[in-house]
Design an enzyme around this catalytic site. Structure first.
Site, short mmCIF file in Angstrom:
data_model
loop_
_atom_site.label_atom_id
_atom_site.label_comp_id
_atom_site.label_asym_id
_atom_site.label_seq_id
_atom_site.Cartn_x
_atom_site.Cartn_y
_atom_site.Cartn_z
N ASP A 119 -13.84 -6.16 8.03
CA ASP A 119 -12.90 -6.10 6.90
C ASP A 119 -13.13 -7.31 5.98
O ASP A 119 -12.95 -7.22 4.76
CB ASP A 119 -11.44 -6.11 7.38
CG ASP A 119 -11.00 -4.77 7.93
OD1 ASP A 119 -11.58 -3.73 7.53
OD2 ASP A 119 -10.06 -4.74 8.76
N LYS B 163 -6.26 -3.38 16.73
CA LYS B 163 -7.19 -4.39 16.22
C LYS B 163 -7.04 -5.77 16.89
O LYS B 163 -8.02 -6.48 17.05
CB LYS B 163 -7.02 -4.54 14.71
CG LYS B 163 -7.64 -3.41 13.90
CD LYS B 163 -7.52 -3.70 12.42
CE LYS B 163 -8.25 -2.68 11.58
NZ LYS B 163 -8.27 -3.05 10.16
P1 NAP Z 1 0.48 -5.27 8.09
O1 NAP Z 1 -0.27 -6.10 9.08
O2 NAP Z 1 1.63 -4.46 8.56
O3 NAP Z 1 0.97 -6.27 6.91
C1 NAP Z 1 1.71 -5.83 5.82
C2 NAP Z 1 2.22 -7.00 4.98
O4 NAP Z 1 2.98 -6.45 3.91
C3 NAP Z 1 3.15 -7.95 5.73
O5 NAP Z 1 3.05 -9.23 5.14
C4 NAP Z 1 4.53 -7.34 5.45
O6 NAP Z 1 5.58 -8.28 5.44
C5 NAP Z 1 4.36 -6.83 4.03
N1 NAP Z 1 5.21 -5.67 3.81
C6 NAP Z 1 5.18 -4.50 4.46
N2 NAP Z 1 6.12 -3.65 3.96
C7 NAP Z 1 6.76 -4.34 3.00
C8 NAP Z 1 7.83 -4.02 2.13
N3 NAP Z 1 8.43 -2.82 2.15
N4 NAP Z 1 8.25 -4.95 1.26
C9 NAP Z 1 7.65 -6.14 1.22
N5 NAP Z 1 6.62 -6.52 2.04
C10 NAP Z 1 6.19 -5.62 2.90
O7 NAP Z 1 -0.50 -4.23 7.37
P2 NAP Z 1 -2.06 -4.44 7.05
O8 NAP Z 1 -2.87 -3.94 8.19
O9 NAP Z 1 -2.25 -5.83 6.57
O10 NAP Z 1 -2.27 -3.36 5.87
C11 NAP Z 1 -1.63 -3.53 4.64
C12 NAP Z 1 -2.17 -2.55 3.60
O11 NAP Z 1 -3.55 -2.74 3.42
C13 NAP Z 1 -1.98 -1.07 3.96
O12 NAP Z 1 -1.62 -0.39 2.78
C14 NAP Z 1 -3.37 -0.65 4.41
O13 NAP Z 1 -3.62 0.73 4.19
C15 NAP Z 1 -4.25 -1.50 3.50
N6 NAP Z 1 -5.58 -1.76 4.08
C16 NAP Z 1 -6.66 -1.37 3.35
C17 NAP Z 1 -7.92 -1.60 3.85
C18 NAP Z 1 -9.14 -1.16 3.09
O14 NAP Z 1 -10.24 -1.11 3.66
N7 NAP Z 1 -9.04 -0.86 1.82
C19 NAP Z 1 -8.09 -2.27 5.09
C20 NAP Z 1 -6.95 -2.69 5.78
C21 NAP Z 1 -5.69 -2.42 5.26
P3 NAP Z 1 6.48 -8.55 6.75
O15 NAP Z 1 5.60 -9.34 7.67
O16 NAP Z 1 7.63 -9.30 6.22
O17 NAP Z 1 6.82 -7.20 7.32
#
Ligand code: NAP
Length: 286
Positions: free
Chosen positions: A106, A70
């Protein structure tokens, strides 16, 4: 039947086999009676530039972009819209006269959910758990929709601090360590609390972000962008307190619907897309 006139669409990512987009998009294409075809293509990071050149050469009408491309795709495009530039991520590309333009639907998916449209953000305080890619889209969408302030609750405040500088032209933003006692006060004042971390996503359904539940006011709206499971532990707790809740299905359908409109110039049938998503998730009819 596909012919030489069929317009091609795709989603590129790695892994890609679990993508829900082909089911949702092809159902919407069929319902609209359009001559388009949508396929999922596995693209490894090291061949992203080759893949984009190929999609351009093959005159694909457009494509979706998912993990891990992305942000990496940005320099490979001819143009990006404001939301994609500010969020720093593209999830939809449109090809027009040989030029590739990137969008971030998004943002629309997040704020456009019917349930969110019925909830006025103007002047309200919002808390977002997490500060990753999805949080950036949510943050931009919330500030553009009139939220008075957005507070990010994170495990690593130093890492998230740069978002304040990046997004401050769009509104008021704060970052808190989610274990900080002062964060509970912010949660108490929030009208909307959003989970954008993967905490609670299948298979680790016993997890959830550390919400100071004792501080939560009745009526606070809880939004988890996770869609597997349909009701995360985060949403279960909120519902048990009598709070309204929303899961990530509407965001997923919404981002797909906005991409469909960009490619075809037509509004898709949202209920058809939602049904296709449910079937693809193995959950049957709505
Ligand atoms: P990302 O860029 O990896 O960001 C994840 C965030 O969560 C970061 O702030 C990370 O903190 C934190 N995090 C991850 N694992 C953690 C843990 N074990 N404990 C505490 N904090 C944690 O991921 P993303 O792309 O934003 O996606 C996040 C979620 O949104 C996923 O579940 C994805 O499936 C969902 N999503 C849904 C949609 C939809 O259309 N419904 C669209 C996009 C994403 P750090 O930076 O400290 O690692």
């Amino acid at each position: 039947m596909f012919t030489g006139k069929t317009k091609n669409l795709a989603v590129i990512g790695s892994p890609i086999e679990h993508s829900m987009s082909p089911a949702m998009q092809n159902a919407a294409i069929q319902a609209a009676g359009l001559d388009f075809a949508y396929v999922a293509l596995h693209v490894l990071p090291e061949v992203l530039a080759d893949a984009v050149r190929g999609l351009r050469a093959l005159e694909f009408r457009g494509f979706n972009v998912t993990i891990p491309h992305k942000s990496a795709i940005l320099p490979l495009l001819d143009e990006v819209d404001e939301a994609a530039r500010v969020v720093g991520a593209v999830n939809t590309v449109v090809q027009e006269a040989g030029k590739l333009k990137g969008f971030n639907t998004d943002v629309q998916g997040f704020v456009g959910a019917r349930e969110m449209r019925g909830f006025s953000l103007r002047g309200k305080s919002v808390v977002i758990f997490g500060a990753g890619g999805a949080a950036r889209a949510a943050l931009y969408g919330l500030l553009r929709s009139g939220a008075a302030r957005v507070t990010l609750g994170v495990r690593n405040p130093e890492k998230a601090r740069s978002l304040v500088q990046e997004f401050c032209p769009y509104g008021e933003i704060c970052v808190f360590d989610w274990h900080d006692a002062a964060f509970a006060k912010v949660v108490a004042d929030a009208a909307l609390i959003v989970n954008t971390t993967p905490l609670g996503m299948a298979p680790r359904t016993d997890e959830m972000p550390p919400v100071p539940w004792a501080a939560v006011c009745a009526g606070t709206f809880f939004y988890d962008i996770i869609y597997t499971p349909r009701e995360t532990k985060f949403l279960q707790h909120a519902a048990a307190l009598g709070c309204p809740t929303l899961n990530g299905e509407a965001m997923l359908v919404g981002q797909g619907a906005a991409a469909f409109s960009l490619w075809t110039g037509k509004e898709p049938d949202l209920s058809v897309m939602a049904h296709a998503l449910h079937e693809a998730l193995g959950e049957g009819e709505l």
